[in-house]
Design a protein around this motif. Structure first.
Motif, mmCIF file in Angstrom:
data_model
loop_
_atom_site.group_PDB
_atom_site.id
_atom_site.type_symbol
_atom_site.label_atom_id
_atom_site.label_comp_id
_atom_site.label_asym_id
_atom_site.label_seq_id
_atom_site.Cartn_x
_atom_site.Cartn_y
_atom_site.Cartn_z
ATOM 1 N N GLU A 39 0.809 -1.222 0.000
ATOM 2 C CA GLU A 39 0.000 0.000 0.000
ATOM 3 C C GLU A 39 0.843 1.275 0.000
ATOM 4 O O GLU A 39 0.307 2.373 -0.119
ATOM 5 C CB GLU A 39 -0.987 0.014 1.175
ATOM 6 C CG GLU A 39 -0.347 -0.061 2.524
ATOM 7 C CD GLU A 39 -0.186 -1.483 3.072
ATOM 8 O OE1 GLU A 39 -0.130 -1.619 4.299
ATOM 9 O OE2 GLU A 39 -0.110 -2.446 2.293
ATOM 10 N N PHE A 40 2.143 1.155 0.122
ATOM 11 C CA PHE A 40 3.041 2.312 0.089
ATOM 12 C C PHE A 40 3.576 2.511 -1.323
ATOM 13 O O PHE A 40 3.632 1.572 -2.106
ATOM 14 C CB PHE A 40 4.219 2.121 1.054
ATOM 15 C CG PHE A 40 3.853 2.151 2.519
ATOM 16 C CD1 PHE A 40 2.624 2.608 2.967
ATOM 17 C CD2 PHE A 40 4.769 1.722 3.462
ATOM 18 C CE1 PHE A 40 2.314 2.637 4.314
ATOM 19 C CE2 PHE A 40 4.468 1.747 4.815
ATOM 20 C CZ PHE A 40 3.231 2.211 5.244
ATOM 21 N N PRO A 41 4.002 3.724 -1.640
ATOM 22 C CA PRO A 41 4.541 3.980 -2.982
ATOM 23 C C PRO A 41 5.841 3.219 -3.236
ATOM 24 O O PRO A 41 6.525 2.789 -2.303
ATOM 25 C CB PRO A 41 4.826 5.489 -2.980
ATOM 26 C CG PRO A 41 4.250 6.041 -1.735
ATOM 27 C CD PRO A 41 3.984 4.919 -0.806
ATOM 28 N N VAL A 42 6.165 3.093 -4.500
ATOM 29 C CA VAL A 42 7.468 2.578 -4.904
ATOM 30 C C VAL A 42 8.413 3.774 -4.905
ATOM 31 O O VAL A 42 8.134 4.790 -5.542
ATOM 32 C CB VAL A 42 7.408 1.936 -6.303
ATOM 33 C CG1 VAL A 42 8.803 1.523 -6.766
ATOM 34 C CG2 VAL A 42 6.458 0.749 -6.299
ATOM 35 N N TYR A 43 9.490 3.670 -4.167
ATOM 36 C CA TYR A 43 10.463 4.751 -4.066
ATOM 37 C C TYR A 43 11.683 4.435 -4.914
ATOM 38 O O TYR A 43 12.169 3.302 -4.911
ATOM 39 C CB TYR A 43 10.917 4.942 -2.609
ATOM 40 C CG TYR A 43 9.905 5.645 -1.758
ATOM 41 C CD1 TYR A 43 9.905 7.031 -1.656
ATOM 42 C CD2 TYR A 43 8.942 4.939 -1.051
ATOM 43 C CE1 TYR A 43 8.974 7.691 -0.872
ATOM 44 C CE2 TYR A 43 8.014 5.591 -0.257
ATOM 45 C CZ TYR A 43 8.039 6.960 -0.178
ATOM 46 O OH TYR A 43 7.114 7.616 0.598
ATOM 47 N N THR A 44 12.179 5.433 -5.613
ATOM 48 C CA THR A 44 13.454 5.321 -6.307
ATOM 49 C C THR A 44 14.515 5.907 -5.402
ATOM 50 O O THR A 44 14.402 7.048 -4.946
ATOM 51 C CB THR A 44 13.432 6.061 -7.660
ATOM 52 O OG1 THR A 44 12.376 5.523 -8.447
ATOM 53 C CG2 THR A 44 14.753 5.890 -8.405
ATOM 54 N N ILE A 45 15.537 5.107 -5.137
ATOM 55 C CA ILE A 45 16.577 5.449 -4.174
ATOM 56 C C ILE A 45 17.924 5.546 -4.880
ATOM 57 O O ILE A 45 18.224 4.757 -5.776
ATOM 58 C CB ILE A 45 16.674 4.355 -3.086
ATOM 59 C CG1 ILE A 45 15.322 4.105 -2.417
ATOM 60 C CG2 ILE A 45 17.757 4.673 -2.059
ATOM 61 C CD1 ILE A 45 14.780 5.257 -1.627
ATOM 62 N N SER A 46 18.740 6.498 -4.444
ATOM 63 C CA SER A 46 20.118 6.627 -4.897
ATOM 64 C C SER A 46 21.029 6.433 -3.685
ATOM 65 O O SER A 46 20.799 7.032 -2.638
ATOM 66 C CB SER A 46 20.353 8.013 -5.501
ATOM 67 O OG SER A 46 21.731 8.250 -5.660
ATOM 68 N N ILE A 47 22.032 5.580 -3.852
ATOM 69 C CA ILE A 47 23.016 5.360 -2.790
ATOM 70 C C ILE A 47 24.395 5.568 -3.401
ATOM 71 O O ILE A 47 24.749 4.910 -4.376
ATOM 72 C CB ILE A 47 22.922 3.942 -2.203
ATOM 73 C CG1 ILE A 47 21.523 3.690 -1.655
ATOM 74 C CG2 ILE A 47 23.992 3.737 -1.120
ATOM 75 C CD1 ILE A 47 21.260 2.262 -1.295
ATOM 76 N N ILE A 48 25.134 6.477 -2.815
ATOM 77 C CA ILE A 48 26.488 6.747 -3.291
ATOM 78 C C ILE A 48 27.456 6.093 -2.320
ATOM 79 O O ILE A 48 27.552 6.490 -1.152
ATOM 80 C CB ILE A 48 26.757 8.260 -3.402
ATOM 81 C CG1 ILE A 48 25.745 8.903 -4.353
ATOM 82 C CG2 ILE A 48 28.192 8.510 -3.868
ATOM 83 C CD1 ILE A 48 25.806 10.417 -4.403
ATOM 84 N N TYR A 49 28.149 5.056 -2.812
ATOM 85 C CA TYR A 49 29.152 4.346 -2.027
ATOM 86 C C TYR A 49 30.485 5.043 -2.227
ATOM 87 O O TYR A 49 30.926 5.243 -3.356
ATOM 88 C CB TYR A 49 29.226 2.886 -2.480
ATOM 89 C CG TYR A 49 30.383 2.142 -1.886
ATOM 90 C CD1 TYR A 49 30.298 1.616 -0.598
ATOM 91 C CD2 TYR A 49 31.562 1.960 -2.600
ATOM 92 C CE1 TYR A 49 31.370 0.940 -0.037
ATOM 93 C CE2 TYR A 49 32.636 1.280 -2.049
ATOM 94 C CZ TYR A 49 32.531 0.769 -0.770
ATOM 95 O OH TYR A 49 33.598 0.101 -0.228
ATOM 96 N N ARG A 50 31.137 5.421 -1.102
ATOM 97 C CA ARG A 50 32.378 6.185 -1.169
ATOM 98 C C ARG A 50 33.480 5.533 -0.349
ATOM 99 O O ARG A 50 34.223 6.194 0.362
ATOM 100 C CB ARG A 50 32.133 7.607 -0.683
ATOM 101 C CG ARG A 50 30.954 8.287 -1.364
ATOM 102 C CD ARG A 50 30.632 9.654 -0.807
ATOM 103 N NE ARG A 50 30.330 9.623 0.609
ATOM 104 C CZ ARG A 50 30.476 10.660 1.427
ATOM 105 N NH1 ARG A 50 30.916 11.817 0.978
ATOM 106 N NH2 ARG A 50 30.181 10.565 2.701
ATOM 107 N N GLY A 51 33.578 4.209 -0.420
ATOM 108 C CA GLY A 51 34.603 3.507 0.337
ATOM 109 C C GLY A 51 34.350 3.617 1.823
ATOM 110 O O GLY A 51 33.278 3.284 2.312
ATOM 111 N N SER A 52 35.327 4.100 2.556
ATOM 112 C CA SER A 52 35.204 4.197 4.014
ATOM 113 C C SER A 52 34.422 5.418 4.481
ATOM 114 O O SER A 52 34.146 5.554 5.669
ATOM 115 C CB SER A 52 36.586 4.189 4.667
ATOM 116 O OG SER A 52 37.148 2.897 4.544
#
Length: 123
Positions: free
Chosen positions: A28-41
Motif C-alpha cells: 500500500e506504500f509507494p514505490v520509491y526510487t533510491i540513490s546510494i552513493i558508495y564512497r569507500g570508508s
C-alpha cells in the motif's frame, strides 16, 4: 547487492559507485526510487529520488539536500568492508516505512536515538 536487490543498478565514477533502484516496503506504500552513493570508508549518501519527499521531513540532513539520516556516526562506524545491501538498504527500507507512517499520523515512530537503529531487525 545483485543477489538481494537485483532491481538496483550501478555505475562507477572513479572510486565512487552509485546504486539506483526501487524499494517498496509495503504494497500500500509507494514505490520509491533510491540513490546510494558508495564512497569507500566514507559514509554512504542515501537519497530518495522519487517520489519527492515532503518539505522538512524528519531524520534527514537538510544541509545536504535531504540525505537520509539512517544512523549517527558516533554510534555506528561505516567501513568499506560493510555491505550496502545488508546495512544501508535495510535501514533505508525501515526509514521509508517510518516516513510513510509519519505522513499518516504526524508522529515519527521510528527510533529517535540513533543507536536504536543497530537494535532493529528489518529482515
Amino acid at each position: 547487492m545483485k543477489q538481494k536487490y537485483p532491481q538496483f543498478k550501478h555505475k562507477q565514477e572513479g572510486n565512487t559507485i552509485i546504486f539506483e533502484g526501487t524499494l517498496q516496503v509495503k504494497p500500500e506504500f509507494p514505490v520509491y526510487t533510491i540513490s546510494i552513493i558508495y564512497r569507500g570508508s566514507l559514509s554512504p549518501i542515501v537519497k530518495v529520488l522519487n517520489p519527492q519527499l515532503v518539505e522538512n521531513p524528519p531524520h534527514v540532513y537538510k544541509s545536504e539536500d535531504n540525505k537520509l539520516c539512517l544512523y549517527h556516526p558516533k554510534n555506528f562506524k561505516w567501513t568499506k568492508e560493510k555491505f550496502i545491501a545488508k546495512e544501508i538498504l535495510e535501514w533505508t527500507a525501515g526509514w521509508l516505512y517510518f516516513y510513510e507512517v509519519w505522513l499518516e499520523t504526524g508522529v515519527w515512530y521510528g527510533p529517535e536515538a540513533h543507536e536504536d537503529f543497530e537494535k532493529l531487525d528489518y529482515e
